[in-house]
Design a protein around this motif. Structure first.
Motif, PDB file in Angstrom:
ATOM      1  N   HIS A 219      11.601  -1.159  -2.834  1.00 28.67           N
ATOM      2  CA  HIS A 219      12.081  -2.023  -1.754  1.00 28.67           C
ATOM      3  C   HIS A 219      13.176  -2.971  -2.244  1.00 28.67           C
ATOM      4  N   GLY A 220      13.710  -2.699  -3.423  1.00 32.39           N
ATOM      5  CA  GLY A 220      14.737  -3.582  -4.002  1.00 32.39           C
ATOM      6  C   GLY A 220      14.088  -4.641  -4.875  1.00 32.39           C
ATOM      7  N   HIS A 221      14.902  -5.218  -5.754  1.00 34.28           N
ATOM      8  CA  HIS A 221      14.399  -6.119  -6.800  1.00 34.28           C
ATOM      9  C   HIS A 221      13.479  -7.233  -6.285  1.00 34.28           C
ATOM     10  N   ASN A 222      13.936  -7.961  -5.282  1.00 33.63           N
ATOM     11  CA  ASN A 222      13.193  -9.156  -4.861  1.00 33.63           C
ATOM     12  C   ASN A 222      11.872  -8.813  -4.177  1.00 33.63           C
ATOM     13  N   LEU A 223      11.932  -7.879  -3.233  1.00 27.75           N
ATOM     14  CA  LEU A 223      10.705  -7.516  -2.516  1.00 27.75           C
ATOM     15  C   LEU A 223       9.728  -6.784  -3.444  1.00 27.75           C
ATOM     16  N   ASN A 224      10.248  -5.973  -4.353  1.00 21.91           N
ATOM     17  CA  ASN A 224       9.360  -5.313  -5.332  1.00 21.91           C
ATOM     18  C   ASN A 224       8.586  -6.368  -6.124  1.00 21.91           C
ATOM     19  N   HIS A 225       9.294  -7.429  -6.507  1.00 19.46           N
ATOM     20  CA  HIS A 225       8.680  -8.501  -7.296  1.00 19.46           C
ATOM     21  C   HIS A 225       7.562  -9.177  -6.489  1.00 19.46           C
ATOM     22  N   LEU A 226       7.841  -9.433  -5.211  1.00 14.17           N
ATOM     23  CA  LEU A 226       6.834 -10.074  -4.351  1.00 14.17           C
ATOM     24  C   LEU A 226       5.618  -9.144  -4.171  1.00 14.17           C
ATOM     25  N   LEU A 227       5.902  -7.868  -3.881  1.00 15.59           N
ATOM     26  CA  LEU A 227       4.814  -6.930  -3.587  1.00 15.59           C
ATOM     27  C   LEU A 227       3.932  -6.680  -4.812  1.00 15.59           C
ATOM     28  N   ALA A 228       4.475  -6.878  -6.008  1.00 16.07           N
ATOM     29  CA  ALA A 228       3.678  -6.698  -7.233  1.00 16.07           C
ATOM     30  C   ALA A 228       2.470  -7.630  -7.236  1.00 16.07           C
ATOM     31  N   HIS A 229       2.591  -8.784  -6.557  1.00 14.03           N
ATOM     32  CA  HIS A 229       1.476  -9.734  -6.483  1.00 14.03           C
ATOM     33  C   HIS A 229       0.302  -9.180  -5.673  1.00 14.03           C
ATOM     34  N   ILE A 230       0.558  -8.165  -4.855  1.00 15.13           N
ATOM     35  CA  ILE A 230      -0.492  -7.608  -3.994  1.00 15.13           C
ATOM     36  C   ILE A 230      -1.192  -6.432  -4.682  1.00 15.13           C
ATOM     37  N   GLU A 231      -0.664  -5.996  -5.830  1.00 10.68           N
ATOM     38  CA  GLU A 231      -1.242  -4.850  -6.553  1.00 10.68           C
ATOM     39  C   GLU A 231      -2.735  -5.024  -6.892  1.00 10.68           C
ATOM     40  N   PRO A 232      -3.176  -6.201  -7.355  1.00 12.21           N
ATOM     41  CA  PRO A 232      -4.609  -6.339  -7.675  1.00 12.21           C
ATOM     42  C   PRO A 232      -5.510  -6.081  -6.454  1.00 12.21           C
ATOM     43  N   ALA A 233      -5.087  -6.543  -5.283  1.00 13.66           N
ATOM     44  CA  ALA A 233      -5.873  -6.303  -4.061  1.00 13.66           C
ATOM     45  C   ALA A 233      -5.839  -4.832  -3.695  1.00 13.66           C
ATOM     46  N   LYS A 234      -4.671  -4.228  -3.857  1.00 12.36           N
ATOM     47  CA  LYS A 234      -4.511  -2.798  -3.575  1.00 12.36           C
ATOM     48  C   LYS A 234      -5.451  -1.972  -4.469  1.00 12.36           C
TER      49      LYS A 234
ATOM     50  N   ILE B 255       0.840  -1.200   0.000  1.00 13.30           N
ATOM     51  CA  ILE B 255       0.000   0.000   0.000  1.00 13.30           C
ATOM     52  C   ILE B 255       0.877   1.254   0.000  1.00 13.30           C
ATOM     53  N   GLY B 256       1.955   1.215   0.766  1.00 15.23           N
ATOM     54  CA  GLY B 256       2.849   2.364   0.880  1.00 15.23           C
ATOM     55  C   GLY B 256       3.616   2.662  -0.391  1.00 15.23           C
ATOM     56  N   GLY B 257       3.846   1.625  -1.205  1.00 18.31           N
ATOM     57  CA  GLY B 257       4.581   1.802  -2.456  1.00 18.31           C
ATOM     58  C   GLY B 257       6.059   2.066  -2.215  1.00 18.31           C
ATOM     59  N   GLY B 258       6.741   2.598  -3.222  1.00 17.35           N
ATOM     60  CA  GLY B 258       8.171   2.893  -3.104  1.00 17.35           C
ATOM     61  C   GLY B 258       9.039   1.739  -3.579  1.00 17.35           C
TER      62      GLY B 258
END
Ligand code: ZN
Length: 191
Positions: free
Chosen positions: A119-134, A114-117
């Motif tokens: 977070h580095g390659h690996n965590l950015n990749h993981l967090l992209a999976h949460i975009e549809p819920a966001k 939700i906060g965005g920004g």
């Protein structure tokens, strides 16, 4: 050891969680006899796709013993290639009939998404999976997004896996999104 039916598995999970919430767990299936029995194989009745968060422990939350839950931990309880493959293995090769996608209160991964920004390659990749819920929760409420993410992931598992889609279609397997409350330990089904 025969596999219980889908309704029986859900009942068993509900009863185990009720014992955990009431602080009266059986703590069964964690002794020498059980460990010894399990050396010849496993027959877990439920797969739990949960967050890696240290505050969420499926065996404790469902008062389950060794060999009962097939647990996959990944931050944000997302469906990625590895988590999907692990679930496919349990469904197709062990015959486990229920998959619980367990989101939880105050999830750090969801909060970071939700906060965005950056977070580095690996965590950015993981967090992209949460975009549809966001995207479904534009006001940025963490708990609503956690619930939306569990529901989205449950659908994602079917959309991205022919093995899981067929198992669900054949009535062999059910995928249930759920929400774990940190403060009282309760698990609520979301569908
Ligand atoms: Zn989390």
């Amino acid at each position: 050891m025969s596999m219980p039916s889908i309704p029986d598995v859900l009942k068993r999970l509900e009863e185990g969680n009720a014992r955990f919430v009431a602080d009266v767990p059986h703590n069964a299936g964690r002794d020498h006899a059980r460990r010894s029995e399990l050396t010849t194989g496993q027959k877990p009745y439920a797969i739990i796709l949960t967050c890696a968060d240290s505050r969420v422990s499926p065996e404790l939350a469902f008062d389950a013993g060794l060999g009962e839950l097939f647990v996959i931990c990944v931050a944000g309880n997302i469906a990625n290639t590895s988590s999907i493959a692990s679930i496919e293995y349990a469904v197709a090769h062990i015959g486990t009939p229920v998959v619980v996608v367990l989101g939880h209160q105050s999830c750090g991964a969801v909060t970071a998404a939700i906060g965005g920004g950056d977070h580095g390659h690996n965590l950015n990749h993981l967090l992209a999976h949460i975009e549809p819920a966001k995207a479904r929760c534009p006001d940025g409420d963490v708990e609503d997004t956690v619930r939306a993410n569990a529901v989205h992931t449950a659908h994602d598992l079917v959309d991205r896996s022919k093995i899981l889609a067929k198992a669900v279609e054949d009535g062999f397997c059910r995928i249930v999104p759920a929400y774990y409350k940190l403060d009282d330990g309760s698990v609520g089904w979301l569908e």
